[in-house]
Design a protein around this motif. Structure first.
Motif, PDB file in Angstrom:
ATOM      1  N   MET A  44       0.785  -1.146  -0.046  1.00 40.22           N
ATOM      2  CA  MET A  44      -0.008   0.053  -0.154  1.00 40.22           C
ATOM      3  C   MET A  44       1.022   1.369  -0.377  1.00 40.22           C
ATOM      4  O   MET A  44       0.496   2.291  -0.581  1.00 40.22           O
ATOM      5  CB  MET A  44      -0.926   0.059   1.246  1.00 40.22           C
ATOM      6  CG  MET A  44      -2.080   0.738   1.274  1.00 40.22           C
ATOM      7  SD  MET A  44      -3.088   0.660  -0.410  1.00 40.22           S
ATOM      8  CE  MET A  44      -3.478   2.431  -0.715  1.00 40.22           C
ATOM      9  N   LYS A  47       1.939   1.823  -3.556  1.00 38.67           N
ATOM     10  CA  LYS A  47       0.668   2.412  -4.462  1.00 38.67           C
ATOM     11  C   LYS A  47       0.431   3.829  -3.978  1.00 38.67           C
ATOM     12  O   LYS A  47       0.404   4.562  -5.090  1.00 38.67           O
ATOM     13  CB  LYS A  47      -0.659   1.457  -3.972  1.00 38.67           C
ATOM     14  CG  LYS A  47      -1.849   1.765  -4.906  1.00 38.67           C
ATOM     15  CD  LYS A  47      -3.050   0.816  -4.584  1.00 38.67           C
ATOM     16  CE  LYS A  47      -4.139   1.164  -5.431  1.00 38.67           C
ATOM     17  NZ  LYS A  47      -5.172   0.267  -5.016  1.00 38.67           N
ATOM     18  N   THR A  48       0.481   4.181  -2.576  1.00 40.10           N
ATOM     19  CA  THR A  48       0.141   5.577  -2.198  1.00 40.10           C
ATOM     20  C   THR A  48       1.390   6.419  -2.838  1.00 40.10           C
ATOM     21  O   THR A  48       1.203   7.540  -3.206  1.00 40.10           O
ATOM     22  CB  THR A  48       0.186   5.665  -0.665  1.00 40.10           C
ATOM     23  OG1 THR A  48      -0.826   4.673  -0.181  1.00 40.10           O
ATOM     24  CG2 THR A  48       0.235   7.128  -0.042  1.00 40.10           C
ATOM     25  N   GLY A 300      -5.998  -0.035   2.064  1.00 42.24           N
ATOM     26  CA  GLY A 300      -6.351   0.818   0.791  1.00 42.24           C
ATOM     27  C   GLY A 300      -7.282   1.869   0.782  1.00 42.24           C
ATOM     28  O   GLY A 300      -7.589   2.517  -0.175  1.00 42.24           O
TER      29      GLY A 300
END
Length: 320
Positions: A44, A47-48, A300
């Motif tokens: 995560m 992704k962030t 998420g």
């Protein structure tokens, strides 16, 4: 070296500094060397960093469970760090400090690892970083502390407060250095980071030594925020215009709130220790006008957002 030269941020369209705050992410000493929470949080984070942007990562201690590393060749660097945070978006500078578990092992080896890794930056036990926010005349200073040298080590399994520093001389030297850096700072945003919390409602609670020695300095010199880990959850506490960010959810999650009555009423704004979220971290963006802290869970979604003002913009009614 106590002032780290920071690379200029060369993002042509960017007019902010963005970074992640990750604590207590240090895997396990035995196979598989990682926890499901560590791997989910790493995914995560990547992704962030891709979607919201990240120029660097602050790693606020307990980098290697349970007893740190033995030397600079310890395989834990590979197993718990290099093999976990593999995504391109995490191949950015990591600015590191030590936690209580790191101090059980060889912190000097973690400092030496800075010479082995292009992204691992750990120049000294405590140090200062200065940034200019791109395309503005605003500045950001981050002071990284070693709260274990400052306060002493704590036995997590006995849930004890750090009793006293191993060396009063070294603790005092760090405190004097900190006071000098805070007093001189003209930064628009002034952040201090350490491992132990000043305020926390969870298992370890507020750290008495930091309430006594650090909190008055944060208030006196109008720090913007204090960032830490140690308690294995996410918390946001606000006092006197200062944001207290607990981001200790990188490897384990703990829903414990046994010290909720030790934090004054109204200070706690957000808490999450729910294991079903699979861990989490904080994303911070600093621009010309404000600093935005977003707590993100590994599943998420963002859980909570807080906004802090520039130091000059903090009103007198914020009770400094």
């Amino acid at each position: 070296m106590r002032t780290l030269r920071t690379e200029p941020l060369n993002h042509c369209n960017q007019s902010s500094i963005r970074f992640l705050v990750l604590g207590d992410w240090g895997g396990l000493p035995n196979p598989p060397y990682v926890t499901p929470i560590e791997t989910a949080t790493a995914r995560m984070m990547a992704k962030t960093a891709s979607q919201m942007g990240a120029d660097f990562i602050l790693a606020v201690g307990d980098n290697f469970y349970y007893k740190g590393v033995t030397d600079v060749n310890d395989p834990r660097f590979q197993e718990t760090f290099e093999d976990v945070y593999t995504q391109d978006s995490l191949n950015i500078p990591w600015y590191v400090i030590a936690g209580n578990h790191d101090h059980v092992g060889n912190v000097k080896a973690q400092i030496e690892y800075s010479q082995r890794s292009k992204r691992w930056n750990f120049p000294y036990y405590y140090y200062e970083m200065n940034f200019r926010i791109p395309r503005t005349d605003s500045t950001l200073t981050i002071i990284m502390l070693d709260t274990v040298l400052l306060c002493g080590n704590s036995d997590d399994f006995l849930d004890q407060q750090p009793r006293a520093p191993r060396s009063g001389v070294l603790a005092n030297r760090q405190l004097l250095w900190l006071q000098e850096r805070l007093a001189k700072s003209k930064a628009d945003y002034l952040l201090v980071a350490g491992h132990y919390p000043v305020w926390s409602i969870s298992e370890h609670g507020p750290t008495d030594c930091l309430l006594k020695n650090l909190r008055p300095l944060l208030k006196k010199y109008k720090a913007t925020a204090y960032l830490c880990g140690h308690d294995h959850n996410l918390q946001y506490i606000k006092e006197s215009g200062i944001g207290y960010v607990v981001s200790g959810a990188g490897n384990f999650m703990d829903p414990d709130v046994r010290h909720r009555n030790r934090v004054p009423k109204g200070y706690l704004k957000f808490f999450n220790g729910d294991a079903s979220t699979l861990g989490g971290f904080a994303h911070i963006e600093v621009d010309k006008k404000q600093m935005t802290v977003t707590f993100i869970q590994a599943r998420g979604t963002s859980l909570y957002r807080a906004v802090l003002k520039k130091r000059d913009d903090v009103l007198e009614d914020d009770n400094f």
